[in-house]
Write a protein that holds these residues in place. Sequence first.
Motif, PDB file in Angstrom:
ATOM      1  N   PRO A  56      25.534   2.423 -16.136  1.00 35.01           N
ATOM      2  CA  PRO A  56      25.381   1.979 -14.741  1.00 35.01           C
ATOM      3  C   PRO A  56      26.132   2.862 -13.748  1.00 35.01           C
ATOM      4  N   TYR A  57      26.984   3.732 -14.269  1.00 35.19           N
ATOM      5  CA  TYR A  57      27.776   4.578 -13.368  1.00 35.19           C
ATOM      6  C   TYR A  57      27.265   6.022 -13.323  1.00 35.19           C
ATOM      7  N   SER A  58      26.110   6.266 -13.927  1.00 37.69           N
ATOM      8  CA  SER A  58      25.526   7.603 -13.847  1.00 37.69           C
ATOM      9  C   SER A  58      25.036   7.870 -12.431  1.00 37.69           C
ATOM     10  N   VAL A  59      25.003   9.129 -12.045  1.00 34.92           N
ATOM     11  CA  VAL A  59      24.598   9.517 -10.694  1.00 34.92           C
ATOM     12  C   VAL A  59      23.122   9.905 -10.710  1.00 34.92           C
ATOM     13  N   ASP A  60      22.327   9.216  -9.855  1.00 33.51           N
ATOM     14  CA  ASP A  60      20.904   9.551  -9.776  1.00 33.51           C
ATOM     15  C   ASP A  60      20.591  10.175  -8.424  1.00 33.51           C
ATOM     16  N   SER A  61      19.354  10.480  -8.179  1.00 35.21           N
ATOM     17  CA  SER A  61      18.946  11.156  -6.937  1.00 35.21           C
ATOM     18  C   SER A  61      19.185  10.287  -5.715  1.00 35.21           C
ATOM     19  N   ASP A  62      19.004   8.977  -5.875  1.00 37.71           N
ATOM     20  CA  ASP A  62      19.230   8.083  -4.729  1.00 37.71           C
ATOM     21  C   ASP A  62      20.707   8.112  -4.312  1.00 37.71           C
ATOM     22  N   ASP A  63      21.578   8.162  -5.323  1.00 42.48           N
ATOM     23  CA  ASP A  63      23.006   8.237  -5.021  1.00 42.48           C
ATOM     24  C   ASP A  63      23.326   9.516  -4.248  1.00 42.48           C
ATOM     25  N   LYS A  64      22.765  10.633  -4.685  1.00 38.00           N
ATOM     26  CA  LYS A  64      23.041  11.915  -4.039  1.00 38.00           C
ATOM     27  C   LYS A  64      22.470  11.959  -2.638  1.00 38.00           C
ATOM     28  N   LYS A  65      21.287  11.350  -2.441  1.00 39.72           N
ATOM     29  CA  LYS A  65      20.667  11.316  -1.114  1.00 39.72           C
ATOM     30  C   LYS A  65      21.518  10.487  -0.142  1.00 39.72           C
ATOM     31  N   ALA A  66      21.986   9.335  -0.640  1.00 36.07           N
ATOM     32  CA  ALA A  66      22.807   8.470   0.214  1.00 36.07           C
ATOM     33  C   ALA A  66      24.108   9.190   0.605  1.00 36.07           C
ATOM     34  N   TYR A  67      24.691   9.940  -0.338  1.00 42.74           N
ATOM     35  CA  TYR A  67      25.927  10.667  -0.048  1.00 42.74           C
ATOM     36  C   TYR A  67      25.694  11.759   0.989  1.00 42.74           C
ATOM     37  N   LYS A  68      24.551  12.438   0.855  1.00 41.90           N
ATOM     38  CA  LYS A  68      24.217  13.512   1.809  1.00 41.90           C
ATOM     39  C   LYS A  68      24.073  12.939   3.215  1.00 41.90           C
ATOM     40  N   THR A  69      23.408  11.765   3.313  1.00 39.31           N
ATOM     41  CA  THR A  69      23.230  11.118   4.626  1.00 39.31           C
ATOM     42  C   THR A  69      24.584  10.712   5.212  1.00 39.31           C
ATOM     43  N   PHE A  70      25.469  10.185   4.348  1.00 42.15           N
ATOM     44  CA  PHE A  70      26.803   9.773   4.796  1.00 42.15           C
ATOM     45  C   PHE A  70      27.595  10.966   5.332  1.00 42.15           C
ATOM     46  N   ARG A  71      27.580  12.087   4.634  1.00 39.43           N
ATOM     47  CA  ARG A  71      28.331  13.267   5.071  1.00 39.43           C
ATOM     48  C   ARG A  71      27.825  13.794   6.406  1.00 39.43           C
ATOM     49  N   ALA A  72      26.500  13.708   6.574  1.00 39.22           N
ATOM     50  CA  ALA A  72      25.912  14.215   7.819  1.00 39.22           C
ATOM     51  C   ALA A  72      26.345  13.399   9.021  1.00 39.22           C
ATOM     52  N   SER A  73      26.709  12.136   8.785  1.00 41.53           N
ATOM     53  CA  SER A  73      27.096  11.263   9.899  1.00 41.53           C
ATOM     54  C   SER A  73      28.556  11.466  10.332  1.00 41.53           C
ATOM     55  N   LEU A  74      29.318  12.227   9.546  1.00 35.58           N
ATOM     56  CA  LEU A  74      30.751  12.371   9.826  1.00 35.58           C
ATOM     57  C   LEU A  74      31.019  13.489  10.818  1.00 35.58           C
ATOM     58  N   SER A  75      32.063  13.284  11.643  1.00 34.39           N
ATOM     59  CA  SER A  75      32.542  14.354  12.518  1.00 34.39           C
ATOM     60  C   SER A  75      33.362  15.338  11.689  1.00 34.39           C
ATOM     61  N   SER A  76      33.671  16.478  12.268  1.00 30.66           N
ATOM     62  CA  SER A  76      34.452  17.479  11.547  1.00 30.66           C
ATOM     63  C   SER A  76      35.855  16.944  11.230  1.00 30.66           C
ATOM     64  N   LYS A  77      36.432  16.160  12.159  1.00 32.48           N
ATOM     65  CA  LYS A  77      37.750  15.585  11.930  1.00 32.48           C
ATOM     66  C   LYS A  77      37.708  14.569  10.793  1.00 32.48           C
ATOM     67  N   GLU A  78      36.654  13.755  10.773  1.00 32.95           N
ATOM     68  CA  GLU A  78      36.517  12.762   9.712  1.00 32.95           C
ATOM     69  C   GLU A  78      36.338  13.440   8.353  1.00 32.95           C
ATOM     70  N   LYS A  79      35.585  14.532   8.336  1.00 29.33           N
ATOM     71  CA  LYS A  79      35.419  15.269   7.081  1.00 29.33           C
ATOM     72  C   LYS A  79      36.749  15.855   6.604  1.00 29.33           C
ATOM     73  N   GLU A  80      37.559  16.334   7.563  1.00 29.48           N
ATOM     74  CA  GLU A  80      38.859  16.908   7.233  1.00 29.48           C
ATOM     75  C   GLU A  80      39.781  15.854   6.611  1.00 29.48           C
TER      76      GLU A  80
END
Length: 769
Positions: A630-654
């Motif tokens: 249940p803890y394996s990483v699938d494509s949906d997990d990676k897509k959701a992570y990509k969307t989350f990163r895109a929503s962050l400001s540069s300061k938040e990413k730092e």
Amino acid sequence: MKRLFTAFLAFFAFAATAQEYQNQGKFEQLDYMLRSPNVYRTASGAPGHIYWQQRADYKIDVTLDEKKNQIKGSETITYVNNSPDELTYLWVQLDQNMRAKNSMTYDVAENSVPDRATEGQIDGMMGYPDYDGGHKIQKLVDAEGNDMEYTINNTMMRIDLEEPLKAGEEISFSIDWYYNINDRARMGGRGGFDYFEGDDNTVYTITQWFPRMAVYNDFEGWQNKQFLGRGEFALPFGDYEVNITVPEDHIVASTGELQNAEEVLTEDQLERWEKSKTSDDPVLIVTKKEAEKAEKSKASGTKTWTYKAENVRDFAFGSSRKFIWDAMGVDIEGRTVMAMSYYPKEAWGLWDKYSTRVVAHTLKVYSRMTIPYPYPVAISVEAANGMEYPMICFNYGRPAEDGTYSARTKYGMIGVITHEVGHNFFPMIVNSDERQWTWMDEGLNSFVQFIAEQEWEPNYPSRRGPAGNIVSYMKGDKANIRPIMTNSENIIQFGNNAYGKPATALNILRETVMGRELFDKAFKTFSERWAFKHPTPSDFFRTMEDASAVDLDWFWRGWFYSVDHVDIAINDVEWYKFDSKNPDVENKIKKERAEAGSYHVTPDKNEAAGITTVVEKNPELKDFYNSYDPYSVDSDDKKAYKTFRASLSSKEKELLDGGYNFYEIHYENKGGLVMPIILKATYKDGSTETVTYPAEIWRRSENKATKVFITQKEVVQFQLDPKRETADTDEENNYWPPRNIPNKFELYKRRNDTPRGQSPADNEMSRNK
């Protein structure tokens, strides 16, 4: 009825005020405790614009009778009334009456019958029946020779005036008196005589020896508290001219400057005296050989030594044919001050090496911390005790007969000389009332003594000053502890209360709370403001805040007005990190936690017992879920992570990528005394970091505090007060994770006692000689 109602309201207001103070928190101001500012003492802690104090000048002729062990004197006092008040009587101190037959000191001293009593103990319980102590007043007359009316009340004498002494006026009167000198080895005491049976000679330390004016001041009127033996003195300043007649082969050490050196010293001694003024090392004025010769010859005539002292609050002297005398000049901001020592041959080997050098060092350190030493001389006299007077003090420190000495004797001697010479500043110059507030002279002095000791040699073994040294006292039974702000006669554990605790408090204030720059400026300001004046605790507290812009009411309240102790604990630590949302990272962590959380012992026990499960016996029963993670990483997990990163400001990413660790630390104030929190973090890589949170962190909740510690490194240990700065009484609750170490106890072996200040024959030096 109206008057009764008004009185009731006044009483109710007072009760409410008192209750209000009781309910005050540790960070409320000390308004209720400090004296109200006025035209004599300002709210800033400085003398007011019409501050005044009295003056008393003395002319004294005194004779030391060695055969009778007696002092006989005649004095003229000129008393100046600088107050705005008319005085109808004067109060004079008769401190020797503490040893009179009818002294209340004997009556109020508690004692009990031990299982085994020595002759000396019985002698003390009986009040030394064969000793007739106390001032014997022979005559008291005014300037015209007319008898004056007086009344003696134990250690105080009231002189009734025929005409009131008005503001700005002065009065002169004369007193003739004598008293029998006490044997200090037998009875104790600040002054007295030490008899040396081996050569049949005596060292005299003559202190509290003449009737002295009591203080009359702006905040209490006459300071006429009885002298019971512990509380020391409150005295006005004045000029002294004293003629001291002693056996002709005696050497006299005294407050003031010698006026007739040509009459009392030999030509060789005068030549050495002149040489000593510019020498970098002590020069012997009276040599060991000369002193030993005088011990044996014992001249029969007398000689008079004349001393003058300006603007001092007291006068003392020592006299003996046993004295060796050395001296050296010390540069105090362009002035030459003579540092000098007087000691018998029994102190040779310690005193000739250390005493005068310690005097010189003490003058330099105290002058830097307070005001430049204003007097012409500073004297240390060896006399098997420790006591101070203007320009002169009496100290202990004798080696064993073979010339060796223990470390305890050496450092005890250096410490007591530093301490007693330091008393020239507190209270001989900054003239506090020792009979009321012992800590204002002993505590302030012990604090600067600690600074001087630490500048004498590396890692000097100071008794008082280091925070760790006061811990055992502060965590003791509160029934046996009094606040620092306690009258001297009511203190329990005198040394810890009046010396150790205030010295430690001020050291913590300097090193940890305020910092040296702010503290030293404020401390020097207090000394400059109140040099040659009469300060109170309120003046000190206010000046320290006024000159630093640091609110210290919480500190005075805790350390000086309470018996609380320091015990800050780490109750709990919670560790947090950012949820990165990265499935490659977070799912792995979740899996590890799940496996750890679901573990139980039965599968291991089954395997050890050789039990084979049904599915293991029948592999055909396996399906999708037997291999599903249940803890394996699938494509949906990676897509959701990509969307989350895109929503962050540069300061938040730092922040998210910074690898920050958040440690929520829960502290508890168990001892009641609020103090700064000093926290040391030890990281996984072995490095450390220390942060300090001011005491005000407790201002809203005095018993509990929570603070988040943020770092990019992983912490393996937290420790409170790592350098033992705050006198924390329980170090074991200062750690996270908690640690336990065994307490130690020892098999006690009683050691042989030696006289105070004398090194035991069996010491470190003798064993390695």
